[in-house]
Enzyme design. Structure first.
Site, short mmCIF file in Angstrom:
data_model
loop_
_atom_site.label_atom_id
_atom_site.label_comp_id
_atom_site.label_asym_id
_atom_site.label_seq_id
_atom_site.Cartn_x
_atom_site.Cartn_y
_atom_site.Cartn_z
N THR A 194 17.85 5.30 8.57
CA THR A 194 17.68 6.28 7.50
C THR A 194 16.24 6.72 7.30
OG1 THR A 194 17.71 4.40 5.95
CG2 THR A 194 19.74 5.68 6.18
N THR B 257 19.96 0.08 5.45
CA THR B 257 19.21 -0.58 4.38
C THR B 257 19.05 0.42 3.23
OG1 THR B 257 16.97 0.11 5.03
CG2 THR B 257 17.91 -1.80 6.18
N ARG B 258 18.27 0.04 2.23
CA ARG B 258 17.97 0.96 1.14
C ARG B 258 16.72 1.78 1.41
NH1 ARG B 258 16.49 -2.01 -2.80
NH2 ARG B 258 16.33 -0.36 -4.36
N LYS B 259 16.25 1.79 2.64
CA LYS B 259 15.10 2.62 3.01
C LYS B 259 15.57 4.04 3.29
CE LYS B 259 12.42 -1.25 4.84
NZ LYS B 259 11.80 -1.88 6.03
N THR B 260 16.04 4.69 2.24
CA THR B 260 16.56 6.03 2.33
C THR B 260 15.56 7.01 1.73
OG1 THR B 260 17.64 5.84 0.18
CG2 THR B 260 18.91 5.17 2.11
#
Length: 274
Positions: A261, A123-126
């Site tokens: 991430t 996901t974009r949970k970086t």
């Protein structure tokens, strides 16, 4: 990515490495190497090589991205200026350990469902500023990167819907305002919304925070209505090692996991000067 690494180095160096400058002779050349003190999947070794070589340090590969590594494996060796190697050491290790940790987590989840015909995605949970490195590591570990940035595709989430109306209204509005070349994904939380969005041609419908029983009910109803083939079905929300097989066995297409991430453990590596 190069600019991000430049910032990392500048942040770490401050106004100069006063320790190395005080105790290491300016022109001294040394041999050094990075070894693994952990087990997992290696990721980012080519980035680290390029970093050292950009600063005039000769780097030699021993293992490539994507390989399984064990404790005491020799990953890469260097020859060059001691002060330069010490300047780059922490930034290089932090990045390599982080990326290898993400790749290892991805590989673990992918391996759990390898026989189920489902795709594991990130996901974009970086971590802020290093999302591209995290995404690269996801790919090395065998997971799908999902979106790199907001311009990759349309992904209508709960806050978009709250600002717009119903999920179906948001979907129809997106379809009228976005180029046909962009895929449209929408997040839903109920059976009725899932049916509406599949029926009206969403490319991907994400079943958010649904239990396995709820997901099974949605899939069964889509099959009954003969519209299951209209959309890819993604599940997301709190899926763990203990539950991923249950979701994968239901027949979904994609399982996205933010923990790959936002919660992965960095592997432990060490740089040593001979």
């Amino acid at each position: 990515m190069d600019k991000i690494i430049e910032y990392m180095l500048a942040e770490d160096e401050g106004f100069g490495d006063i320790t190395s400058n005080a105790v290491v002779d300016e022109g001294k050349d040394v041999n050094a190497y990075i070894i693994s003190k952990d087990e997992g999947i290696l990721a980012g070794i080519n980035i680290i090589r390029d970093l050292f070589e950009e600063y005039g340090v000769t780097a030699t590969f021993w293992l490539n991205d994507g390989v399984e590594i064990s404790k005491n494996d020799l990953l890469i060796s260097f020859k060059g200026n001691a002060r330069t190697i010490l300047l780059l050491e922490r930034t290089a290790l932090n990045l390599l350990m982080r990326m290898s940790g993400v790749a290892s987590a991805a590989g673990k989840y992918v391996n759990l469902v390898k026989d189920c015909g489902v795709r594991v995605a990130g996901t974009r949970k970086t971590s802020p500023a290093i999302g591209k490195f995290d995404k690269y590591a996801l790919g090395v570990g065998g997971a799908d990167t999902h979106r790199f940035a907001l311009d990759d595709m349309v992904l209508i989430k709960d806050n978009h819907i709250a600002s717009c109306g119903t999920p179906l209204e948001a979907l129809l509005k997106a379809k009228s305002n976005v180029s046909f070349s962009k895929k449209i994904e929408i997040e839903v939380e109920t059976l009725d919304d899932a049916i509406d969005c599949v029926r009206h041609g969403a490319d991907i419908v994400m079943l958010d925070n649904m239990s396995p029983n709820q997901v099974s009910e949605v899939l069964s109803e889509l099959e009954r209505l003969d519209i299951r083939q209209n959309s890819l079905i993604e599940v997301s929300g709190g899926i763990t090692e203990d539950t991923i097989l249950e979701y994968a066995g239901l027949g979904v297409d994609i399982i996205s996991i933010g923990a790959l991430t936002h919660s992965s453990r960095s592997l432990n590596f060490s740089l040593k000067i001979e």
